[in-house]
Design an enzyme around this catalytic site. Structure first.
Site, mmCIF file in Angstrom:
data_model
loop_
_atom_site.group_PDB
_atom_site.id
_atom_site.type_symbol
_atom_site.label_atom_id
_atom_site.label_comp_id
_atom_site.label_asym_id
_atom_site.label_seq_id
_atom_site.Cartn_x
_atom_site.Cartn_y
_atom_site.Cartn_z
ATOM 1 N N ASN A 143 155.395 63.893 63.179
ATOM 2 C CA ASN A 143 155.960 63.669 64.512
ATOM 3 C C ASN A 143 155.116 64.304 65.619
ATOM 4 O OD1 ASN A 143 158.319 63.523 66.596
ATOM 5 N ND2 ASN A 143 157.915 65.723 66.388
ATOM 6 N N TYR A 182 146.432 56.537 74.949
ATOM 7 C CA TYR A 182 147.662 56.908 74.230
ATOM 8 C C TYR A 182 148.134 55.723 73.381
ATOM 9 C CZ TYR A 182 152.428 58.103 73.057
ATOM 10 O OH TYR A 182 153.585 58.338 72.349
ATOM 11 N N THR A 236 162.360 63.631 76.576
ATOM 12 C CA THR A 236 161.963 64.878 75.885
ATOM 13 C C THR A 236 161.008 65.611 76.831
ATOM 14 O OG1 THR A 236 160.000 63.859 74.928
ATOM 15 C CG2 THR A 236 162.029 63.679 73.636
#
Ligand code: NDP
Ligand code: 8X3
Length: 261
Positions: free
Chosen positions: A90, A156, A191
């Protein structure tokens, strides 16, 4: 029969925040044994009290971009922590939103080193033991970004497209073993991700989640829990989950006309 996580050993990278931490909590509630890794071990240790139900917890200060450190850390796990049943790859990040021809080399290297090479290093260190023991499940965290590139996010997005290829290849390479391989591909999740992307600019980060209801880290943890608790003969190859107000990497429905990206 669905799989029981009680006493199963799960190794979660990037467990100090966001999706990794939510997954640790969800696995703890099922009675799992947890190896939690991140660079900020103080954060991991501070979260121990929130891991209600965990059979046991072992924290590791680990930078996944350091291949020697990854190999050392896995080899040096205490005997009772060596038999890893589930690996959650993760740990990951984004840096900046820039056009490719204006991007910063340091940002590219950090994203590629973490999201691609870090995932490979941890996989290389952990999976041989799983193969030897004839048991294991690897869950990689991908993204909608790996399925469709958005402007200013090419590098990304490329790291998450690489994750998708590596996950597919690992599944092919493990064919004939009982090991399972899954990619969980979320869309927008609130997040620390955007705060990291914008190097601590909280205001700019908050704008990403304005006028839309994003996924929560718990939503993603729930999908991971689903994948790892299927019966042993079932491989959940991929899960793509987005907020209702997100169609793909590019299309969002915001309640105001302000577009953050
Ligand atoms: P967070 O920033 O909240 O968490 C990222 C985690 O990765 C932290 O625990 C961080 O820990 C860890 N990490 C980063 N770099 C390293 C490193 N070099 N070595 C070890 N650990 C590292 O973001 P998310 O929870 O959102 O991100 C988790 C994953 O989900 C990432 O792979 C991300 O790409 C992916 N994702 C996120 C989405 C989103 O919208 N948020 C959507 C789709 C996918 P520490 O800093 O302590 O090392
Ligand atoms: C994280 C989601 O859309 O910010 O992978 O790239 S996005």
């Amino acid at each position: 029969m669905s799989q029981d996580l009680a006493q199963k050993t799960a190794f979660i990278t990037g467990a100090s925040s966001g999706i990794g931490l939510a997954t640790a909590r969800a696995f703890a509630a099922q009675g799992a044994r947890l190896i939690l890794a991140a660079r900020r071990q103080d954060r991991l240790d501070a979260e121990r009290s929130t891991l209600t139900g965990a059979a046991d917890v072992h924290t590791l200060a680990l930078d996944v971009t350091d291949h020697a450190a990854v190999e050392r850390a896995v080899a040096a796990l205490p005997q009772e922590w060596q038999a890893i049943d589930i690996l959650i790859n993760n740990a990951g990040l984004s840096r900046g939103l820039d056009k490719v021809y204006e991007g910063k080399r340091q940002d590219w290297e950090e994203m590629i080193d973490t999201n691609v090479k870090g995932l490979l290093y941890v996989t290389r260190a952990v999976v041989p033991g799983m193969v030897k023991r004839g048991q294991g499940h690897v869950v990689n965290i991908g993204s909608t970004a790996g399925r469709m590139t958005y402007p200013n996010g090419a590098v990304y997005c490329a790291t998450k497209a690489a994750e998708r290829s590596i996950t597919e290849g690992l599944r092919e390479d493990l064919l004939g073993t009982p090991l399972r391989v899954t990619t969980i591909d979320p869309g927008m999740v609130e997040t620390e991700f955007s705060e990291v992307r914008f190097r601590g600019d909280k205001q700019r980060a908050a704008k990403i989640y304005e006028n839309i209801t994003p996924l929560t880290p718990d939503d993603v943890a729930d999908a991971i829990l689903y994948a790892v608790t299927r019966p042993a003969h079932v491989n959940i190859s991929e899960v793509l989950l987005t907020p209702v107000a997100q169609a793909n990497s590019l299309l969002f429905h915001r309640t105001s006309k302000d577009q953050a990206k």
